[in-house]
Design a protein around this motif. Structure first.
Motif, PDB file in Angstrom:
ATOM      1  N   SER A 142      41.244  -2.044  -6.125  1.00  0.00           N
ATOM      2  CA  SER A 142      41.882  -2.818  -7.107  1.00  0.00           C
ATOM      3  C   SER A 142      40.813  -3.083  -8.513  1.00  0.00           C
ATOM      4  N   GLU A 145      38.326  -5.583  -7.787  1.00  0.00           N
ATOM      5  CA  GLU A 145      37.354  -5.074  -6.792  1.00  0.00           C
ATOM      6  C   GLU A 145      36.382  -4.182  -7.634  1.00  0.00           C
ATOM      7  N   ASN A 174      34.925 -12.025  -0.616  1.00  0.00           N
ATOM      8  CA  ASN A 174      36.039 -11.429  -0.087  1.00  0.00           C
ATOM      9  C   ASN A 174      36.437 -10.045  -0.949  1.00  0.00           C
ATOM     10  N   TYR A 175      36.259  -9.934  -2.236  1.00  0.00           N
ATOM     11  CA  TYR A 175      36.407  -8.835  -3.009  1.00  0.00           C
ATOM     12  C   TYR A 175      35.512  -7.820  -2.365  1.00  0.00           C
ATOM     13  N   SER A 177      33.868  -7.630   0.419  1.00  0.00           N
ATOM     14  CA  SER A 177      34.093  -7.149   1.741  1.00  0.00           C
ATOM     15  C   SER A 177      35.402  -6.229   1.719  1.00  0.00           C
ATOM     16  N   SER A 178      36.147  -6.501   1.002  1.00  0.00           N
ATOM     17  CA  SER A 178      37.549  -5.672   0.810  1.00  0.00           C
ATOM     18  C   SER A 178      37.121  -4.242   0.242  1.00  0.00           C
ATOM     19  N   GLN A 181      35.227  -2.216   2.950  1.00  0.00           N
ATOM     20  CA  GLN A 181      36.027  -1.680   3.948  1.00  0.00           C
ATOM     21  C   GLN A 181      37.018  -0.658   3.428  1.00  0.00           C
ATOM     22  N   LYS A 182      37.500  -0.677   2.123  1.00  0.00           N
ATOM     23  CA  LYS A 182      38.269   0.583   1.629  1.00  0.00           C
ATOM     24  C   LYS A 182      37.322   1.647   1.466  1.00  0.00           C
TER      25      LYS A 182
END
Length: 201
Positions: A142, A145, A174-175, A177-178, A181-182
């Motif tokens: 995003s 991110e 959180n960003y 971590s996201s 993962q992506k």
């Protein structure tokens, strides 16, 4: 006369490129600048026909300058000249409808010929890059991110990223971590490297 601005952060290459292009009777270099912000200023000041842009420059990268030129409708054709053949860079350049995308290891004759073609309204791409056009890989990140990873790439801590983007530390984590993962990475550093290799930062 084809009037051009050249933006390149390596001074020796900038000078050499300008000198070689100036040898052409129908091309005039109206400005040589070392970063993206000065490139945008030069385009607005000189109103050239074409701007040759490196991608990885300080302040604003070449693709950000290209986006600003399109958004402001400055009427300047954009040619990206880069050492990087990353698919992500090429995809973004194509989405921005840049007029040329050339690798720096092309002969000077190829570049000069490309400048003339672009001036006539054609689009030019280095032959070695053509295959990448058929390997489209969507950027999974995003915008937020991407911003967080970009700041991480600059060496900023979670606290500093939070301060820069006016977010809480928890939100930044959180960003991150996201994004990790992506990108199927194991750490923020690996995520940064993967995103940069793809041309997504």
């Amino acid at each position: 006369m084809i009037r051009i601005v050249i933006a390149e952060d390596q001074q020796m290459l900038l000078s050499a490129l300008a000198s070689l292009i100036q040898l052409e009777e129908d091309i005039e270099v109206v400005a040589q600048v070392p970063d993206g912000r000065q490139a945008l200023d030069a385009i607005q000041t000189h109103r050239p026909d074409i701007c040759l842009l490196d991608i990885e420059m300080p302040v604003l990268n070449g693709l950000d300058v290209a986006e600003a030129v399109k958004r402001k409708q400055l009427g300047c054709k954009i040619m990206i000249v880069t050492t990087f053949s990353r698919p992500g860079y090429l995809q973004r350049a194509m989405e921005l409808k840049v007029d040329g995308y050339l690798l720096k290891d092309e002969p000077i004759e190829f570049l000069v010929d490309a400048i003339r073609k672009v001036h006539r309204g054609q689009r030019v791409i280095s032959p070695d890059l053509a295959a990448f056009l058929f390997e489209k890989e969507e950027n999974p990140l995003s915008e937020r991110e991407r911003e967080v990873l970009q700041l991480a790439a600059e060496g900023k801590t979670t606290d500093e990223i939070a301060g820069s983007l006016y977010l809480t530390k928890g939100t930044v984590r959180n960003y991150l971590s996201s994004a990790i993962q992506k990108l199927e990475a194991r750490s923020r550093h690996q995520a940064v490297k993967k995103a940069m290799d793809k041309g997504w930062l």
